[in-house]
Write a protein that holds these residues in place. Structure first.
Motif, PDB file in Angstrom:
ATOM      1  N   ASP A  13      -6.304  -7.968   1.554  1.00 52.98           N
ATOM      2  CA  ASP A  13      -5.537  -8.391   2.728  1.00 52.98           C
ATOM      3  C   ASP A  13      -4.096  -7.899   2.678  1.00 52.98           C
ATOM      4  N   ARG A  14      -3.498  -7.875   1.491  1.00 54.33           N
ATOM      5  CA  ARG A  14      -2.096  -7.453   1.395  1.00 54.33           C
ATOM      6  C   ARG A  14      -1.918  -5.988   1.821  1.00 54.33           C
ATOM      7  N   GLN A  26       1.015   2.631  -0.658  1.00 57.39           N
ATOM      8  CA  GLN A  26       0.455   1.849  -1.741  1.00 57.39           C
ATOM      9  C   GLN A  26      -0.965   2.329  -2.045  1.00 57.39           C
ATOM     10  N   PHE A  27      -1.316   2.367  -3.308  1.00 61.92           N
ATOM     11  CA  PHE A  27      -2.659   2.704  -3.766  1.00 61.92           C
ATOM     12  C   PHE A  27      -3.114   1.609  -4.718  1.00 61.92           C
ATOM     13  N   VAL A  28      -4.304   1.070  -4.483  1.00 61.94           N
ATOM     14  CA  VAL A  28      -4.823  -0.032  -5.288  1.00 61.94           C
ATOM     15  C   VAL A  28      -6.224   0.336  -5.767  1.00 61.94           C
ATOM     16  N   PHE A  65      -8.056   2.036  -2.671  1.00 62.97           N
ATOM     17  CA  PHE A  65      -7.706   1.709  -1.295  1.00 62.97           C
ATOM     18  C   PHE A  65      -6.248   2.105  -1.134  1.00 62.97           C
ATOM     19  N   THR A  66      -5.846   2.504   0.081  1.00 61.46           N
ATOM     20  CA  THR A  66      -4.474   2.938   0.291  1.00 61.46           C
ATOM     21  C   THR A  66      -3.965   2.595   1.682  1.00 61.46           C
ATOM     22  N   THR A  67      -2.655   2.558   1.798  1.00 61.87           N
ATOM     23  CA  THR A  67      -2.012   2.417   3.106  1.00 61.87           C
ATOM     24  C   THR A  67      -1.624   3.781   3.657  1.00 61.87           C
ATOM     25  N   LEU A  91      -2.934  20.607  -1.894  1.00 68.54           N
ATOM     26  CA  LEU A  91      -3.142  19.179  -2.026  1.00 68.54           C
ATOM     27  C   LEU A  91      -3.605  18.568  -0.714  1.00 68.54           C
ATOM     28  N   SER A  92      -4.484  17.569  -0.814  1.00 72.10           N
ATOM     29  CA  SER A  92      -4.910  16.815   0.357  1.00 72.10           C
ATOM     30  C   SER A  92      -3.789  15.851   0.737  1.00 72.10           C
ATOM     31  N   GLY A  93      -3.916  15.222   1.891  1.00 68.56           N
ATOM     32  CA  GLY A  93      -2.911  14.255   2.330  1.00 68.56           C
ATOM     33  C   GLY A  93      -2.723  13.118   1.354  1.00 68.56           C
ATOM     34  N   TRP A  94      -3.821  12.604   0.785  1.00 60.02           N
ATOM     35  CA  TRP A  94      -3.705  11.501  -0.157  1.00 60.02           C
ATOM     36  C   TRP A  94      -3.157  11.971  -1.494  1.00 60.02           C
ATOM     37  N   GLN A  95      -3.497  13.185  -1.911  1.00 61.47           N
ATOM     38  CA  GLN A  95      -2.935  13.702  -3.156  1.00 61.47           C
ATOM     39  C   GLN A  95      -1.419  13.837  -3.024  1.00 61.47           C
ATOM     40  N   LYS A  96      -0.949  14.283  -1.863  1.00 61.38           N
ATOM     41  CA  LYS A  96       0.492  14.387  -1.629  1.00 61.38           C
ATOM     42  C   LYS A  96       1.141  13.010  -1.686  1.00 61.38           C
ATOM     43  N   ALA A  97       0.519  12.018  -1.088  1.00 63.82           N
ATOM     44  CA  ALA A  97       1.092  10.661  -1.062  1.00 63.82           C
ATOM     45  C   ALA A  97       1.157  10.052  -2.460  1.00 63.82           C
ATOM     46  N   ARG A  98       0.149  10.345  -3.292  1.00 63.44           N
ATOM     47  CA  ARG A  98       0.161   9.800  -4.653  1.00 63.44           C
ATOM     48  C   ARG A  98       1.264  10.438  -5.444  1.00 63.44           C
TER      49      ARG A  98
END
Length: 98
Positions: A13-14, A26-28, A65-67, A91-98
């Motif tokens: 939920d957060r 955020q990555f969880v 999971f990610t925002t 890099l993919s979009g999520w790889q860039k964000a990480r």
């Protein structure tokens, strides 16, 4: 097919409440979703079993999971499997964000 068999774990939920807010992405980790993937896709007799995915039984899988939003070719990407990034590779979009 049993609809309950396809009921997968959901993001915390957060994370959902953080969608659209500014700030760092955020990555969880989600070991529950990893276990669901294994029992649904990789296990013999799983509701989504495909023998072409059998090689993934020996893979080390991590699930997050990610925002972070990831759009490719004007389409929102809601999940993907990826190899770890290689130095100098695209890099993919999520790889860039990480």
């Amino acid at each position: 097919m049993n609809p309950r068999a396809l009921s997968r774990p959901q993001p915390p939920d957060r994370l959902i409440s953080m969608q659209g807010l500014s700030g760092p992405d955020q990555f969880v980790p989600s070991p529950e979703l990893r276990d669901w993937i294994a029992s649904s896709y990789l296990a013999d007799g799983g509701p989504l079993f495909n023998p072409e995915h059998a090689h993934l039984r020996i893979a080390t899988l991590g699930v997050l999971f990610t925002t972070a939003e990831y759009v490719k070719q004007q389409r929102r990407v809601v999940g993907q499997a990826e190899m770890p990034a290689r130095l100098g590779g695209k890099l993919s979009g999520w790889q860039k964000a990480r």
